[in-house]
Design a protein around this motif. Structure first.
Motif, PDB file in Angstrom:
ATOM      1  N   LYS A 196      -6.575   1.415  -7.621  1.00  0.00           N
ATOM      2  CA  LYS A 196      -5.968   0.161  -7.152  1.00  0.00           C
ATOM      3  C   LYS A 196      -6.815  -1.015  -7.616  1.00  0.00           C
ATOM      4  O   LYS A 196      -7.646  -1.512  -6.886  1.00  0.00           O
ATOM      5  CB  LYS A 196      -5.866   0.156  -5.635  1.00  0.00           C
ATOM      6  CG  LYS A 196      -5.045   1.297  -5.108  1.00  0.00           C
ATOM      7  CD  LYS A 196      -3.804   0.808  -4.495  1.00  0.00           C
ATOM      8  CE  LYS A 196      -3.024   1.983  -3.965  1.00  0.00           C
ATOM      9  NZ  LYS A 196      -1.840   1.623  -3.321  1.00  0.00           N
ATOM     10  N   ASN A 223       0.835  -1.198   0.000  1.00  0.00           N
ATOM     11  CA  ASN A 223       0.000   0.000   0.000  1.00  0.00           C
ATOM     12  C   ASN A 223       0.869   1.248   0.000  1.00  0.00           C
ATOM     13  O   ASN A 223       0.667   2.157   0.773  1.00  0.00           O
ATOM     14  CB  ASN A 223      -0.938   0.012   1.223  1.00  0.00           C
ATOM     15  CG  ASN A 223      -2.203  -0.747   0.954  1.00  0.00           C
ATOM     16  OD1 ASN A 223      -2.581  -0.947  -0.190  1.00  0.00           O
ATOM     17  ND2 ASN A 223      -2.852  -1.179   2.002  1.00  0.00           N
ATOM     18  N   TRP A 255      -4.212   7.443  -8.954  1.00  0.00           N
ATOM     19  CA  TRP A 255      -3.990   6.009  -9.070  1.00  0.00           C
ATOM     20  C   TRP A 255      -5.246   5.273  -8.636  1.00  0.00           C
ATOM     21  O   TRP A 255      -5.818   5.581  -7.607  1.00  0.00           O
ATOM     22  CB  TRP A 255      -2.827   5.559  -8.201  1.00  0.00           C
ATOM     23  CG  TRP A 255      -1.496   5.996  -8.682  1.00  0.00           C
ATOM     24  CD1 TRP A 255      -0.687   6.935  -8.104  1.00  0.00           C
ATOM     25  CD2 TRP A 255      -0.799   5.521  -9.820  1.00  0.00           C
ATOM     26  NE1 TRP A 255       0.456   7.077  -8.825  1.00  0.00           N
ATOM     27  CE2 TRP A 255       0.425   6.209  -9.884  1.00  0.00           C
ATOM     28  CE3 TRP A 255      -1.086   4.589 -10.803  1.00  0.00           C
ATOM     29  CZ2 TRP A 255       1.360   5.992 -10.889  1.00  0.00           C
ATOM     30  CZ3 TRP A 255      -0.146   4.372 -11.810  1.00  0.00           C
ATOM     31  CH2 TRP A 255       1.057   5.048 -11.841  1.00  0.00           C
TER      32      TRP A 255
END
Length: 85
Positions: free
Chosen positions: A84, A67, A82
């Motif tokens: 995930k 992370n 971003w």
């Protein structure tokens, strides 16, 4: 599209009107720096060919096992978040 910029360690995949640009590295710098440099070259190529992109439709997807808080890449000066997945 045959002259779309190509550089070492960056993979460009084209299909219909979609483009995927892939960069990988063991650390954020090894992945992000080449990707950001490639995006700068791509911006110049798009201007030269008078192609406009809607920056709102651009996604950056991060595949990693940690992370980490990776720095955002920018396209036309706009930071790309971003995702995930």
């Amino acid at each position: 599209m045959n002259d779309i910029p190509q550089v070492r360690n960056i993979m460009v995949s084209l299909y219909a009107d979609e483009t995927a640009i892939l960069s990988r590295g063991k650390t954020p710098d090894k992945a992000i720096v080449p990707l950001q440099n490639y995006l700068k070259n791509l911006e110049a190529w798009l201007v030269r060919w008078k192609i406009k992109l809607n920056v709102c439709n651009i996604e950056a997807i991060l595949f990693n096992q940690k992370n980490d808080d990776w720095p955002k890449v920018k396209f036309y000066g706009t930071p790309i978040e971003w995702k995930k997945k």
